[in-house]
Design a protein around this motif. Structure first.
Motif, PDB file in Angstrom:
ATOM      1  N   MET A  28       0.551  -0.884   0.162  1.00 40.65           N
ATOM      2  CA  MET A  28       0.471  -0.222  -0.270  1.00 40.65           C
ATOM      3  C   MET A  28       1.325   1.225   0.359  1.00 40.65           C
ATOM      4  N   GLU A  29       1.946   0.937   1.341  1.00 45.00           N
ATOM      5  CA  GLU A  29       2.654   2.505   0.675  1.00 45.00           C
ATOM      6  C   GLU A  29       3.572   2.648  -0.654  1.00 45.00           C
ATOM      7  N   PHE A  30       3.839   1.507  -1.496  1.00 45.26           N
ATOM      8  CA  PHE A  30       4.574   1.640  -2.518  1.00 45.26           C
ATOM      9  C   PHE A  30       3.441   2.111  -3.795  1.00 45.26           C
ATOM     10  N   VAL A  31       2.633   1.875  -3.182  1.00 46.55           N
ATOM     11  CA  VAL A  31       1.320   1.874  -4.156  1.00 46.55           C
ATOM     12  C   VAL A  31       1.272   4.179  -3.827  1.00 46.55           C
ATOM     13  N   GLU A  32       1.046   4.479  -2.650  1.00 47.67           N
ATOM     14  CA  GLU A  32       0.366   5.781  -2.922  1.00 47.67           C
ATOM     15  C   GLU A  32       2.512   6.430  -2.996  1.00 47.67           C
ATOM     16  N   ARG A  33       3.071   5.659  -2.508  1.00 45.87           N
ATOM     17  CA  ARG A  33       4.398   6.812  -3.276  1.00 45.87           C
ATOM     18  C   ARG A  33       4.283   6.646  -4.679  1.00 45.87           C
ATOM     19  N   VAL A  34       4.153   5.453  -5.579  1.00 47.49           N
ATOM     20  CA  VAL A  34       4.052   5.906  -7.323  1.00 47.49           C
ATOM     21  C   VAL A  34       3.414   7.082  -7.610  1.00 47.49           C
ATOM     22  N   LEU A  35       1.908   6.788  -6.560  1.00 48.18           N
ATOM     23  CA  LEU A  35       0.885   7.657  -7.091  1.00 48.18           C
ATOM     24  C   LEU A  35       0.897   9.261  -7.035  1.00 48.18           C
ATOM     25  N   PHE A  36       1.170   9.296  -5.625  1.00 53.67           N
ATOM     26  CA  PHE A  36       1.306  10.794  -4.748  1.00 53.67           C
ATOM     27  C   PHE A  36       2.671  11.325  -5.284  1.00 53.67           C
ATOM     28  N   ALA A  37       3.626  10.931  -5.517  1.00 57.64           N
ATOM     29  CA  ALA A  37       4.535  11.803  -6.350  1.00 57.64           C
ATOM     30  C   ALA A  37       4.833  12.055  -7.646  1.00 57.64           C
ATOM     31  N   ARG A  38       3.425  11.914  -8.287  1.00 57.75           N
ATOM     32  CA  ARG A  38       3.372  12.381  -9.415  1.00 57.75           C
ATOM     33  C   ARG A  38       3.170  13.468  -9.892  1.00 57.75           C
ATOM     34  N   VAL A  39       2.915  13.783 -11.052  1.00 61.46           N
ATOM     35  CA  VAL A  39       3.193  15.536 -11.480  1.00 61.46           C
ATOM     36  C   VAL A  39       2.305  15.317 -12.598  1.00 61.46           C
ATOM     37  N   LYS A  40       0.331  15.810 -12.234  1.00 61.28           N
ATOM     38  CA  LYS A  40      -0.156  15.762 -13.384  1.00 61.28           C
ATOM     39  C   LYS A  40       0.157  16.301 -14.527  1.00 61.28           C
ATOM     40  N   ASN A  41       1.285  17.418 -15.045  1.00 64.49           N
ATOM     41  CA  ASN A  41       1.383  18.047 -15.755  1.00 64.49           C
ATOM     42  C   ASN A  41       2.072  17.214 -16.866  1.00 64.49           C
ATOM     43  N   SER A  42       3.440  16.950 -16.613  1.00 65.56           N
ATOM     44  CA  SER A  42       4.499  16.527 -16.622  1.00 65.56           C
ATOM     45  C   SER A  42       4.481  14.712 -16.953  1.00 65.56           C
ATOM     46  N   SER A  43       3.453  14.157 -16.154  1.00 65.24           N
ATOM     47  CA  SER A  43       3.768  12.944 -15.628  1.00 65.24           C
ATOM     48  C   SER A  43       2.520  12.113 -16.203  1.00 65.24           C
TER      49      SER A  43
ATOM     50  N   LEU B  52      -5.090  12.334 -12.230  1.00 61.70           N
ATOM     51  CA  LEU B  52      -4.372  12.471 -13.137  1.00 61.70           C
ATOM     52  C   LEU B  52      -4.227  12.438 -14.664  1.00 61.70           C
ATOM     53  N   GLY B  53      -5.720  11.826 -14.705  1.00 62.69           N
ATOM     54  CA  GLY B  53      -5.874  12.754 -16.130  1.00 62.69           C
ATOM     55  C   GLY B  53      -6.258  10.711 -17.108  1.00 62.69           C
ATOM     56  N   ALA B  54      -6.359  10.033 -15.963  1.00 64.35           N
ATOM     57  CA  ALA B  54      -6.008   8.327 -16.695  1.00 64.35           C
ATOM     58  C   ALA B  54      -7.208   8.019 -17.168  1.00 64.35           C
ATOM     59  N   SER B  55      -7.016   8.005 -18.922  1.00 65.70           N
ATOM     60  CA  SER B  55      -8.307   6.884 -19.618  1.00 65.70           C
ATOM     61  C   SER B  55      -8.278   6.256 -19.747  1.00 65.70           C
ATOM     62  N   GLU B  56      -7.679   6.004 -18.550  1.00 64.88           N
ATOM     63  CA  GLU B  56      -8.067   3.426 -18.705  1.00 64.88           C
ATOM     64  C   GLU B  56      -8.781   3.650 -16.781  1.00 64.88           C
ATOM     65  N   LEU B  57      -8.955   2.461 -16.954  1.00 62.27           N
ATOM     66  CA  LEU B  57      -8.869   2.003 -15.401  1.00 62.27           C
ATOM     67  C   LEU B  57      -9.318   0.773 -15.323  1.00 62.27           C
ATOM     68  N   CYS B  58      -8.581  -0.210 -15.137  1.00 58.54           N
ATOM     69  CA  CYS B  58      -9.451  -1.416 -14.478  1.00 58.54           C
ATOM     70  C   CYS B  58      -9.329  -1.775 -12.806  1.00 58.54           C
ATOM     71  N   LEU B  59      -9.890  -2.245 -11.964  1.00 59.07           N
ATOM     72  CA  LEU B  59     -10.553  -2.258 -10.779  1.00 59.07           C
ATOM     73  C   LEU B  59     -11.452  -3.401 -10.134  1.00 59.07           C
ATOM     74  N   SER B  60     -10.359  -4.106 -10.012  1.00 58.83           N
ATOM     75  CA  SER B  60     -10.325  -5.929  -9.542  1.00 58.83           C
ATOM     76  C   SER B  60     -10.546  -6.272  -8.041  1.00 58.83           C
ATOM     77  N   PHE B  61     -11.191  -6.925  -7.279  1.00 61.73           N
ATOM     78  CA  PHE B  61     -10.827  -7.584  -6.310  1.00 61.73           C
ATOM     79  C   PHE B  61     -10.955  -8.799  -6.553  1.00 61.73           C
ATOM     80  N   GLY B  62     -10.210  -9.731  -5.686  1.00 63.01           N
ATOM     81  CA  GLY B  62     -10.008 -10.968  -5.580  1.00 63.01           C
ATOM     82  C   GLY B  62     -10.345 -11.377  -3.247  1.00 63.01           C
ATOM     83  N   GLY B  63     -10.276 -12.582  -3.392  1.00 63.12           N
ATOM     84  CA  GLY B  63     -10.341 -13.024  -1.901  1.00 63.12           C
ATOM     85  C   GLY B  63     -11.156 -13.603  -1.315  1.00 63.12           C
TER      86      GLY B  63
END
Length: 522
Positions: free
Chosen positions: A121-136, A167-178
């Motif tokens: 979870m920390e890895f996901v948030e580090r990747v997502l929130f380190a992004r700059v909207k306009n440049s990446s 961040l302007g994603a044009s495609e999102l895939c969200l699936s859950f297991g368990g």
């Protein structure tokens, strides 16, 4: 320490090689000091860089950022992150990769248990929130989550989805297991608010509006939606809320599995062009009523238990229909029973009249059975040019197949292509046992002789005596036939030559007829 570094570097080399192998257009020489090649669609390999620096063995790192990011996009985000130790050149590339793929089943060390989930979870948030909207910006984001518990899902995932939307994603895939039997995650329509989202796929989610009313438009840009075992309020607002939230939807796919049946059978949309509905079994019984108020629909794939009735079918723009309709035992046994002895509804004649303008029609063996038991008189298909019968796993009644084929041919005066899947199943001897019926094939061959068919395709051909006998009648009866395509399952070269020779020796009613034998693709 040195051994660990060697193992790590070796793993990263394998990741680089794996990415290179997945690229559709770029092929890298394993010898880093040699050549960089570009592979064209013609199959020829053109030399793209004749002379490389002989002192350098890392040509990949010399490529532009956008090319390196393209390479990394073929890896999971976890694998892409590992490349930062290769050199400073790779350290910041992860923030520029337009495709993010997070999968919590790819945990680095399962022995860490719940602590590893926290690291993920920390890895996901580090990747997502380190992004700059306009440049990446993010083009596509995928979350496959099986190990997060309910608290972690409800606490973290909405923030991730919102960040991806920002961040302007044009495609999102969200699936859950368990092992969660029912609701594994609650997703609010407001979480999907976006001006860029075009393609959305969600699985095992409870999709709701915060106050239970019809949501305002969530995304005017969304055109493709795939709901895989998604729960929403049954009845109003229910499924209508989805169409209200995404008013410009063009492609809609619903897959419902055991214990996840929530579509009430009604679709009403002026923009919808493709609709696919499949459910795994018949445990929930027939729907009371199915409606397709879709005047712009061009493609329909419909797999379900036959509904009690069909009405309000606006399908005048339909070009292709694929039907897999399953009858319950009661619908078969009570076909003509009057009301006072337990009549069971389930007439599909209205459905077939509604699709009579199609150009391409595919009927599964179960759909053929349904048409026989519950179809009434077959309507005229004036526009039909391609008819496909059967399936890759043949089943169903040979009697019904042979009974309906002549009627279907006669009701399609402009038919050009007939595809039969699993001919061997329908012509095998002994099928009459248990039916106590004998069927003359004269009607079928009379219908063939008056048909304008130009292409006959037989899939799953095995070359048995019964099949060859029917092929002889087909080729000897169809006067306008131009091509016979036969696909067979894997056999050795000698067996294939036998199949070809047997077919080429058959008499053909059409002098233009050619025979083509191909091996079925895996």
């Amino acid at each position: 320490m040195e051994e660990d570094c060697v193992r790590s570097h070796s793993r990263l080399e394998r990741i680089q090689l794996s990415a290179a192998r997945r690229l559709p257009k770029l092929i890298f020489s394993p010898e880093g000091s040699e050549k960089l090649f570009t592979h064209h669609h013609t199959g020829r390999i053109m030399e793209g860089n004749k002379k490389a620096n002989p002192s350098s063995r890392d040509l990949i790192s010399t490529l532009p950022d956008d090319v390196l990011c393209y390479i990394l996009s073929f890896l999971t985000t976890k694998e892409a992150a590992l490349t930062h130790v290769l050199s400073k050149r790779w350290s910041n590339l992860l923030q520029l990769v337009p495709i993010l793929d997070f999968d919590d089943s790819l945990l680095l060390n399962r022995r860490m248990g719940r602590e590893q989930t926290k690291v993920f979870m920390e890895f996901v948030e580090r990747v997502l929130f380190a992004r700059v909207k306009n440049s990446s910006p993010v083009k596509k984001a995928s979350f496959k989550l099986s190990h997060l518990d309910l608290h972690e899902r409800f606490d973290r995932v909405p923030l991730w989805v919102k960040r991806v939307m920002d961040l302007g994603a044009s495609e999102l895939c969200l699936s859950f297991g368990g092992d969660f039997k029912y609701v594994s995650f609650v997703l609010l329509y407001s979480d999907l608010k976006s001006k860029a989202l075009v393609n959305l796929r969600i699985g095992r989610v409870y999709l709701i509006h915060h106050d239970g009313t019809f949501p305002d438009s969530v995304s005017h840009t969304l055109t493709t939606l795939f709901l895989d075992s998604v729960q929403f309020t049954y009845g109003k607002p229910g499924f209508e809320a989805i169409l209200s939230a995404f008013p410009n939807l063009q492609n809609l796919r619903l897959h419902e599995s055991k214990e996840w049946y929530y579509w009430d059978g009604s679709v009403s949309s002026p923009t919808l062009k493709r609709f696919v509905y499949r459910r795994d079994d018949d445990t929930s019984g027939p729907k009371p009523c199915v409606k397709f108020d879709t005047p712009g629909l061009a493609y329909l794939e419909y797999s379900d238990v036959v509904a009690a009735k069909y009405e309000n079918l606006r399908l005048d723009s339909l070009v292709e229909a694929r039907l897999d309709l399953l009858l319950t035992a009661g619908q078969i046994m009570r076909k003509n029973a009057p009301d006072n002895v337990g009549f069971v509804p389930g007439d599909v004649s209205t459905l077939f009249k509604g699709i009579r303008h199609v150009k391409i029609l595919c009927l599964s063996p179960d759909a053929l059975d349904t048409l026989y038991y519950r179809g009434g008189e077959i309507p005229v298909f004036n526009n039909l040019i391609s008819l496909s019968l059967g399936s890759d796993r043949p089943h169903g009644s040979p009697y019904i197949f042979k009974k309906l084929l002549p009627s279907l041919l006669l009701k399609a005066p402009n038919l050009q292509t007939l595809i039969i899947k699993g001919l061997g199943h329908y012509v095998k001897k002994g099928w009459e046992v248990g039916w106590h019926l004998r069927l003359s094939l004269d009607d079928m061959y009379d219908a063939l002789s008056s048909s304008g068919l130009k292409v006959l395709q037989i899939n799953g051909y095995e070359g048995t005596g019964e099949e060859l006998s029917h092929m002889e009648r087909f080729l000897g009866t169809l006067p306008h036939l131009e091509m016979v395509r036969v696909t067979h399952k894997g056999v050795d070269d000698g067996e294939r030559r036998r199949l070809v020779n047997d077919l080429l020796c058959l008499t053909r009613a059409s002098p233009k007829c050619k025979v083509q034998v191909m091996k079925e693709s895996a």
